[in-house]
Design a protein around this motif. Structure first.
Motif, mmCIF file in Angstrom:
data_model
loop_
_atom_site.group_PDB
_atom_site.id
_atom_site.type_symbol
_atom_site.label_atom_id
_atom_site.label_comp_id
_atom_site.label_asym_id
_atom_site.label_seq_id
_atom_site.Cartn_x
_atom_site.Cartn_y
_atom_site.Cartn_z
ATOM 1 N N ILE A 1 0.862 -1.180 0.000
ATOM 2 C CA ILE A 1 0.000 0.000 0.000
ATOM 3 C C ILE A 1 0.894 1.224 0.000
ATOM 4 N N PHE A 2 0.663 2.134 -0.940
ATOM 5 C CA PHE A 2 1.512 3.320 -1.088
ATOM 6 C C PHE A 2 0.850 4.564 -0.497
ATOM 7 N N GLY A 3 1.642 5.343 0.245
ATOM 8 C CA GLY A 3 1.185 6.664 0.639
ATOM 9 C C GLY A 3 1.160 6.957 2.120
ATOM 10 N N TYR A 4 1.585 5.988 2.971
ATOM 11 C CA TYR A 4 1.430 6.190 4.412
ATOM 12 C C TYR A 4 2.668 5.720 5.171
ATOM 13 N N LYS A 5 2.854 6.319 6.350
ATOM 14 C CA LYS A 5 3.823 5.819 7.315
ATOM 15 C C LYS A 5 3.064 5.296 8.530
ATOM 16 N N ASN A 6 3.542 4.178 9.067
ATOM 17 C CA ASN A 6 2.928 3.565 10.246
ATOM 18 C C ASN A 6 1.436 3.304 10.033
ATOM 19 N N LEU A 7 1.135 2.739 8.893
ATOM 20 C CA LEU A 7 -0.264 2.492 8.544
ATOM 21 C C LEU A 7 -0.805 1.278 9.304
ATOM 22 N N CYS A 8 -2.006 1.420 9.844
ATOM 23 C CA CYS A 8 -2.718 0.297 10.456
ATOM 24 C C CYS A 8 -4.163 0.323 9.954
ATOM 25 N N ILE A 9 -4.552 -0.730 9.264
ATOM 26 C CA ILE A 9 -5.931 -0.857 8.778
ATOM 27 C C ILE A 9 -6.669 -1.756 9.753
ATOM 28 N N LYS A 10 -7.700 -1.231 10.352
ATOM 29 C CA LYS A 10 -8.429 -1.964 11.384
ATOM 30 C C LYS A 10 -9.698 -2.585 10.802
ATOM 31 N N LEU A 11 -9.723 -3.918 10.811
ATOM 32 C CA LEU A 11 -10.908 -4.666 10.379
ATOM 33 C C LEU A 11 -11.449 -5.388 11.603
ATOM 34 N N TYR A 12 -12.446 -4.788 12.214
ATOM 35 C CA TYR A 12 -12.991 -5.328 13.456
ATOM 36 C C TYR A 12 -14.353 -5.971 13.184
ATOM 37 N N TYR A 13 -14.576 -7.142 13.758
ATOM 38 C CA TYR A 13 -15.846 -7.858 13.639
ATOM 39 C C TYR A 13 -16.415 -8.071 15.038
ATOM 40 N N SER A 14 -17.683 -7.776 15.214
ATOM 41 C CA SER A 14 -18.300 -8.147 16.481
ATOM 42 C C SER A 14 -18.291 -9.675 16.546
ATOM 43 N N CYS A 15 -17.990 -10.218 17.719
ATOM 44 C CA CYS A 15 -17.581 -11.620 17.806
ATOM 45 C C CYS A 15 -18.663 -12.617 17.410
ATOM 46 N N ALA A 16 -19.937 -12.264 17.550
ATOM 47 C CA ALA A 16 -21.009 -13.208 17.252
ATOM 48 C C ALA A 16 -21.790 -12.831 15.990
ATOM 49 N N ILE B 1 -19.257 -5.282 11.009
ATOM 50 C CA ILE B 1 -17.887 -4.962 10.593
ATOM 51 C C ILE B 1 -17.600 -3.468 10.716
ATOM 52 N N TYR B 2 -16.460 -3.179 11.359
ATOM 53 C CA TYR B 2 -15.911 -1.817 11.375
ATOM 54 C C TYR B 2 -14.628 -1.800 10.572
ATOM 55 N N LEU B 3 -14.479 -0.780 9.741
ATOM 56 C CA LEU B 3 -13.278 -0.629 8.913
ATOM 57 C C LEU B 3 -12.730 0.777 9.086
ATOM 58 N N GLY B 4 -11.504 0.870 9.584
ATOM 59 C CA GLY B 4 -10.878 2.175 9.773
ATOM 60 C C GLY B 4 -9.374 2.085 9.593
ATOM 61 N N LYS B 5 -8.712 3.232 9.642
ATOM 62 C CA LYS B 5 -7.255 3.219 9.517
ATOM 63 C C LYS B 5 -6.640 4.302 10.392
ATOM 64 N N THR B 6 -5.404 4.060 10.804
ATOM 65 C CA THR B 6 -4.602 5.071 11.477
ATOM 66 C C THR B 6 -3.242 5.125 10.798
ATOM 67 N N TYR B 7 -2.544 6.243 10.941
ATOM 68 C CA TYR B 7 -1.221 6.432 10.339
ATOM 69 C C TYR B 7 -0.595 7.640 10.997
ATOM 70 N N SER B 8 0.705 7.744 10.866
ATOM 71 C CA SER B 8 1.386 8.904 11.434
ATOM 72 C C SER B 8 1.561 10.004 10.389
ATOM 73 N N ILE B 9 1.807 9.614 9.128
ATOM 74 C CA ILE B 9 1.968 10.582 8.034
ATOM 75 C C ILE B 9 1.287 10.024 6.793
ATOM 76 N N MET B 10 0.603 10.904 6.055
ATOM 77 C CA MET B 10 0.004 10.515 4.783
ATOM 78 C C MET B 10 0.492 11.480 3.701
ATOM 79 N N LEU B 11 0.952 10.950 2.589
ATOM 80 C CA LEU B 11 1.392 11.794 1.480
ATOM 81 C C LEU B 11 0.215 12.507 0.835
ATOM 82 N N THR B 12 0.492 13.627 0.201
ATOM 83 C CA THR B 12 -0.513 14.368 -0.548
ATOM 84 C C THR B 12 -0.057 14.497 -1.992
ATOM 85 N N LYS B 13 -0.964 14.924 -2.861
ATOM 86 C CA LYS B 13 -0.607 15.109 -4.271
ATOM 87 C C LYS B 13 0.483 16.156 -4.434
ATOM 88 N N GLU B 14 0.494 17.152 -3.542
ATOM 89 C CA GLU B 14 1.522 18.179 -3.622
ATOM 90 C C GLU B 14 2.901 17.568 -3.405
#
Length: 455
Positions: free
Chosen positions: A90-105, A109-122
């Motif tokens: 995956i291109f464009g991020y530092k310290n990327l974490c994609i969170k795919l969480y499922y309720s256990c039963a 589904i929850y889908l989110g992401k965290t990162y420390s830096i994200m590149l921009t078009k600039e």
């Protein structure tokens, strides 16, 4: 089309090639970046809310030493190429974490992401960065929320979840954890089909795991009434500190894995069940649950109307598990005694394995070869040589049949055409011997691995 920017080289869309550049630190391994979690209650999300995480907000990834309260450890995918391409990056991020969480039963589904830096078009010169959440959502054929608060608000319903279908089996296992005293864990297997209200939508959520864990997996057409589904759950005590020597009185279900089986027609009025997909999620692997589920499936279809049970394109791990179970079952059958094994493969072996356990003839032959090797004294040169020759004859049989077929057409074709056929299809003797030796070595290694597990 290839775009160059300074020393950066990226193939359009899929970023198949990234040269050493100022941006190389912004390429993440997608298998390492994706994080799965089965969420039992809101307490499991404490650290996520402390990060003040949302799907589109930067987060600080200075990980603390605080121990997670999650009851089920998070886990990673085995593959992600269907989402992120063959390079699985995956291109464009530092310290990327994609969170795919499922309720256990219920498997919301929850889908989110965290990162420390994200590149921009600039920064990239108008080169697009990847949108991992969009790529995942596009292949999920079910509802996904990007709002952690919304996901959390529905977790209170997990305790009231009742699995779809009929209960097939309940069992327990003894499980040691972190050197602590052995505890019992309780599991329940259910069988369902598309006639059960609500199960079709539930299956859509279950099957989202497939492309992360099964090679070349694809979604199935659940509208076909010949599909059967076996879904395995763990019964999690609502009070984990209570005595686990007996079945918990208060518990909630947690999804463990599932199996899909297609009931093919078998003349004249029988069925031939075929195992299509078989999945046990990583937090529950290597504790015998797959074997328990497979054994329950055998038992369920061990009826007069079943011809035999087949497996569609089994993975290496599944085949090993299947071999261990089938050998365990067959080694006590009369036709698989050491005396009869040493006499070679027989139709009686295939017949008894099919009648007793619905094991197919092809798999019964494999069981015979494993159990015969188990009984062979490999220090006895003649005994060991006899076994090796038997296996090599089986491996060489298709080639011998091909030669006989060529000999049959010899009187029917011109001499020049027959010579060309022989030249094209005949393999030099030394090459065949070398190839057979290599094939045998691989097979024996597999068999010895199974035998080690048999004890």
């Amino acid at each position: 089309m290839t775009i160059s920017l300074a020393t950066l080289t990226i193939t359009d869309k899929h970023h198949n090639h990234l040269a050493f550049s100022a941006f190389e630190n912004y390429v993440a391994d997608s298998n390492e970046s994706v994080k799965f979690k089965l969420v039992t209650c809101s307490d499991d999300l404490e650290e996520d809310f402390q990060e003040n995480d949302t799907s589109n907000t930067k987060a600080n990834h200075n990980h603390s030493d605080k121990k997670s309260v999650t009851r089920i450890e998070s886990f990673k995918p085995e593959m992600s190429y269907q989402f992120f391409g063959q390079n699985e990056n995956i291109f464009g991020y530092k310290n990327l974490c994609i969170k795919l969480y499922y309720s256990c039963a219920r498997l919301n589904i929850y889908l989110g992401k965290t990162y420390s830096i994200m590149l921009t078009k600039e920064k990239t010169g108008d080169i697009e960065i990847d949108e991992p959440l969009k790529k995942i959502s596009n292949l999920y054929e079910t509802k996904v929320t990007n709002n952690l608060t919304e996901f959390c608000s529905n977790l209170s319903k997990e305790k009231s979840f009742v699995p779809y279908g009929e209960s097939v089996q309940e069992f327990s296992i003894d499980y040691p954890k972190d050197g602590e005293q052995v505890q019992k864990r309780y599991f329940q297997l259910f069988k369902a089909d598309n006639s059960i209200p609500g199960f079709t939508a539930y299956h859509e959520r279950m099957q989202t795991f497939l492309m992360w864990y099964i090679e070349a997996a694809s979604y199935i057409d659940i509208d076909d009434e010949r599909w059967d589904f076996f879904v395995l759950y763990e019964k999690l005590p609502l009070n984990p500190t209570t005595n686990t020597e007996s079945m918990p009185i208060e518990f909630q279900y947690c999804f463990v894995g599932y199996c899909t089986i297609y009931r093919y027609y078998s003349y004249p009025c029988n069925i031939r069940p075929c195992i299509s997909q078989f999945l046990i999620l990583p937090p529950f692997q290597r504790i015998g649950l797959g074997t328990n589920m497979l054994k329950s499936i055998y038992s369920h279809y061990n009826v007069k109307s079943t011809t035999d049970i087949r497996v569609e394109d089994p993975s290496e791990n599944f085949q090993k598990m299947r071999d261990i179970l089938d050998c365990t079952l067959c080694q006590n059958l009369s036709n698989f005694s050491p005396e009869k094994l040493s006499s070679g493969w027989s139709k009686e072996m295939a017949q008894e394995a099919q009648e007793k356990y619905k094991i197919s003839s092809r798999q019964a032959r494999r069981v015979y070869e494993i159990l015969r090797l188990k009984s062979v004294n490999r220090k006895n040169a003649n005994e060991y040589r006899s076994y090796r020759l038997a296996i090599k004859q089986r491996l060489n049989a298709p080639y011998q049949k091909q030669i006989k077929d060529l000999e049959r057409v010899k009187p029917k074709v011109p001499k020049s055409e027959y010579s060309a056929l022989m030249e094209t299809n005949i393999i030099p003797r030394e090459t065949r011997i070398h190839a057979l030796a290599n094939q045998y070595d691989l097979i024996e290694a597999d068999y010895l691995n199974v035998i080690e597990k048999l004890g």
